[in-house]
Structure formats: C-alpha cells, structure tokens
Design an enzyme around this catalytic site. Structure first.
Site, PDB file in Angstrom:
ATOM      1  N   GLY A 103    -117.121 -10.511  30.434  1.00 25.34           N
ATOM      2  CA  GLY A 103    -118.439  -9.922  30.687  1.00 25.34           C
ATOM      3  C   GLY A 103    -118.336  -8.654  31.504  1.00 25.34           C
ATOM      4  CG  ASN A 104    -121.043  -5.733  31.294  1.00 24.47           C
ATOM      5  OD1 ASN A 104    -122.091  -5.680  31.915  1.00 24.47           O
ATOM      6  ND2 ASN A 104    -120.998  -5.846  29.965  1.00 24.47           N
ATOM      7  NE  ARG A 105    -119.522  -5.537  39.877  1.00 24.72           N
ATOM      8  CZ  ARG A 105    -119.532  -4.407  40.566  1.00 24.72           C
ATOM      9  NH1 ARG A 105    -118.713  -3.423  40.234  1.00 24.72           N
ATOM     10  NH2 ARG A 105    -120.342  -4.245  41.569  1.00 24.72           N
ATOM     11  CB  SER A 106    -124.835  -4.604  33.147  1.00 21.36           C
ATOM     12  OG  SER A 106    -126.185  -4.252  32.991  1.00 21.36           O
TER      13      SER A 106
ATOM     14  CB  ALA B  54    -123.344  -2.938  30.141  1.00 23.68           C
TER      15      ALA B  54
END
Ligand code: C5P
Length: 406
Positions: A215-218, A282
């Site tokens: 995943g990502n931090r958005s 994102a």
C-alpha cells in the site's frame, strides 16, 4: 488563521460575521458557535434579542466574541446602527432561531435590532432552528421555514434527540461545529451546479495474500476535501474512495474500492457521464503478479521472500485517451523531488505522457504531503505552464483547484 472553507476572495481577510441569538435555551450553545468563528480568525458581532439575554449573559458573549453585544434598536442611532451592522456583514448566522424568530423572518418583521440587521443585509443568512417537536412540525412553522428556504436562506437542522425537558424528538439545535460548517459553506459560489464530478481519493492496496498488501501512505484527505467542496459548490459528485482514512463528506455518492484494479473498474463505469474527472488517488504503479489464496508462511519461505511485481495499467492515461469532448481531466503527482524546478520538470513530462488537462504537483516525504491536514501544490496545464499555486489546508487547496475548473 485563515478559514479552511472560504473562497479565496474572502479568505484573504477576516470575515465580518453577525451571530444573531434569539430567546431559546439553546442560546447557551451559541457561545460555541461564536468561539469557533473567533478561533478561525473572524470578526464576530453578536446581535442578541432581549429574550436571548435571559438565557445567556452579555459578559459571556462579549468576552467570547471580543466585541460589544448589540441588542437595542435605539442604541448608536447617530451611526444608523440598525442597518449598519447588516450592511457590513459578510455572513449572518441566527443560532438558535426560535419558532417566533423564524416567523418574524418569514414576514420580514423589523421590530428589533436583529430584524433590521437581517433586512438591511445582502449577506447570506443561515438559521439554526431550536424548538420543541410540536412547534417544529406545526404547519405554521413548516410554511415559514419553506418561505425562508425559497428566499435562499439556509436552514441547518434541527437535529433529533433529547430536548430541554424529559422529552426527545426533532427540534434540537445542531452542534456548533455543524452550524459553522454550514455557515461557511453558504459563502461558496454554486458555480459547479449541474456539473458531474468524479473524484478518486485514497491509496490503493495491492493484495499479496489474504492478509497482506502493498500500500501507500495516502489518507485520502485531499481527494475527500475536493469531493466535499465540489458538492458544496453544487456539483453532483461521485467519489471513488480507496481505503480512506477520513470520513466521506456529506452529499457525495461513495464507491469503496481497495486495489488499483477495483478502482479502474469503478472509474470506467462512472467516467463516461462525468464532466470533470479528478484523479487524486494514489494508485499503485505495480501489483504482485500472483496473489496467493492462502497466507504465505515463513516456515515454508525461509530467510528470503521474493514477490514479483507487474505494472498496473495507467487508469488516468486510459481515461484521457477515451475521453469525450469537453470532459476535463485532472491528475495528481506526488513526488519526492528536492525542489520546485525538479518537480516541475518531472510534472511537465508526466502531463504529456498522461494526456491530462491539468496536473496537480505536490512534494511528499516522510513528514509532508501524506496524512497531514495541509498541502502545498503547483498546478500545470498541458503546455507545462504553472496556472496556479496554492498552500494551506487541504480544504482551501481543494477550493482553489475547483476555482480553476469552474
Ligand atoms: O504516474 P503517477 O503514479 O505519478 O501518476 C499519478 C496520477 O496518475 C494520479 O492522478 C493517479 O491517480 C494516476 N494514476 C493512475 N493509474 C495508475 C497510476 C497513477 O490513474 N496506475
């Protein structure tokens, strides 16, 4: 502090806000409304009826508003105060608005300072009714409320719950935060009325196995702010939310997705009918080539685990290549470039590659961009020119982006 939800032309200075207080027990909650406006940096002038001052003391209102409280129609006659307060107002909020004050407002009665102030003003008016259920549902009140709404006066609430006595029902004044939000929303132009806006927000999760993902931090804050602001400006908003960490705004249709593939499918369904597409999500550039159906175990993997990633299709580029005439497409690029010129150079090649009309560029890092309330963006067009720069709360940045599109 600049207000997070006010259009730019008004946000550059403190707003002159009149808080009208009428005589109901919810008057004590008006103190919270005044306090919130003051903390946002606005200049608050309280106009209280005599009855209101039986419920809440003048010293409290003066201390919290940091201004004298006005009640008397015959005070300050030399300054023509009965109309001057209303003429100077950017916004008038009546909280609480009793059944009687709503009736007076509906017929334009100006027998007290609040009545003259409202009649003499061209500012948006927001009223927060508070009364017992029987009074609220009475046909007379219902007709008066309809009259106010037909004139563009915003009515916020009432809510349902415990009333002053032991009874409960509809009639409670809504909480100060909700009144403040509705009041500031009333200042927004309805310049996206009739437009259909598709917004993607959040960060995708690419499944590795049933319990793990890449995943990502958005957090989704910026996209959610755009969706909410667009709805307040009159648009019909569809929000595709990927793992949002914030609540979706009221008044938008939410489709929840998780992976890039799900986001692509949802976007493909909604894109054709959209006038404006804003791709703030994102989206993972790569996904695991294989998603295993059972949990990967270290006992079978040993000291090293290898996961092959394959490229995801570029959803934005796909939508841009099949767009219909007149459809406006906005992309986002969150990058770790060290300075604006490197960010711009990267953005200029990216917008051409993707074929978007605008690209919103922002810098991200361990401490900036993600999961924080503020943002700083540069917006470029397809020619690579900077068409807008904005910084501040994600809500104010959202409004600046929409100013450009509207
Ligand atoms: O290429 P990059 O990931 O930096 O592009 C960011 C922009 O492209 C965002 O608007 C994002 O929503 C969109 N995007 C997409 N599909 C992908 C990757 C990014 O639509 N696979």
């Amino acid at each position: 502090m600049t207000d997070p939800g006010v259009p730019r032309k008004l946000a550059s200075r403190p707003l002159n806000i009149v808080v009208g207080i009428t005589g109901g027990i919810a008057a004590y909650k008006a103190v919270g409304v005044i306090r919130a406006f003051v903390l946002l940096g606005h200049d608050v002038h309280v106009v209280a009826t005599d009855a209101a001052l039986r419920f809440v003391g003048r010293p409290t209102l003066e201390a919290i508003s940091r201004n004298p409280v006005h009640t008397d129609l015959y005070e300050g006659v030399a300054q023509v105060r009965h109309v001057a307060i209303g003429q100077a107002a950017d916004l008038i909020v009546v909280a609480p608005a009793t059944a009687s004050s709503i009736a007076k407002l509906a017929i334009g009665l100006a027998d007290d300072l609040l009545g003259t102030t409202i009649l003499a003003s061209s500012a948006p008016v927001v009223v927060a009714p508070a009364m017992h259920t029987e009074m609220w549902v009475n046909a007379a009140t219902a007709a008066n409320v309809a009259t106010l709404q037909s004139r563009g006066i915003r009515v916020v609430g009432p809510g349902t719950g415990q009333l002053t006595g032991s009874d409960a029902g509809v009639g409670r004044m809504v909480e100060p935060d909700e009144i403040v939000a509705a009041a500031l929303a009333a200042l927004r132009p309805r310049d996206l009325s009739g437009r259909r806006v598709l917004v993607t927000a959040g960060g995708t999760r690419e499944p590795i196995d049933p319990v793990r993902y890449i995943g990502n931090r958005s957090s989704g804050r910026q996209g959610v702010a755009i969706a909410g602001a667009a709805a307040l400006r009159g648009a019909t908003v569809e929000l595709i939310g990927a793992n949002l960490e914030v609540s979706p705004p009221p008044g938008v249709r939410l489709t929840e997705v998780s992976s890039a593939a799900e986001l692509a499918a949802a976007a493909a369904t909604s894109a054709a009918s959209a006038d404006i597409i804003i791709m703030a999500a994102a989206v993972a550039d790569y996904r695991p080539e294989i998603t295993t159906q059972s949990k990967i175990k270290k006992e079978t993997q040993g000291d090293r685990l290898r996961i092959d990633l394959v490229k995801n299709p570029d959803i934005l580029a796909g939508l841009a290549s099949t767009r219909h005439r007149g459809q406006v497409i906005v992309g986002f690029a969150a990058e770790t470039e060290p300075d604006d010129s490197a960010l711009l150079a990267l953005g200029r090649s990216k917008i051409v590659r993707k074929g978007a009309d605008y690209l919103v560029l922002n810098r991200v890092g361990w401490t900036e961009g993600f999961a924080v309330p503020d943002n700083r963006v540069l917006v470029i067009d397809l020619a690579g020119d900077i068409v807008m720069e904005a910084s501040g709360s994600k809500l104010s940045v959202a409004d600046r982006i929409l100013d450009l599109l509207a």
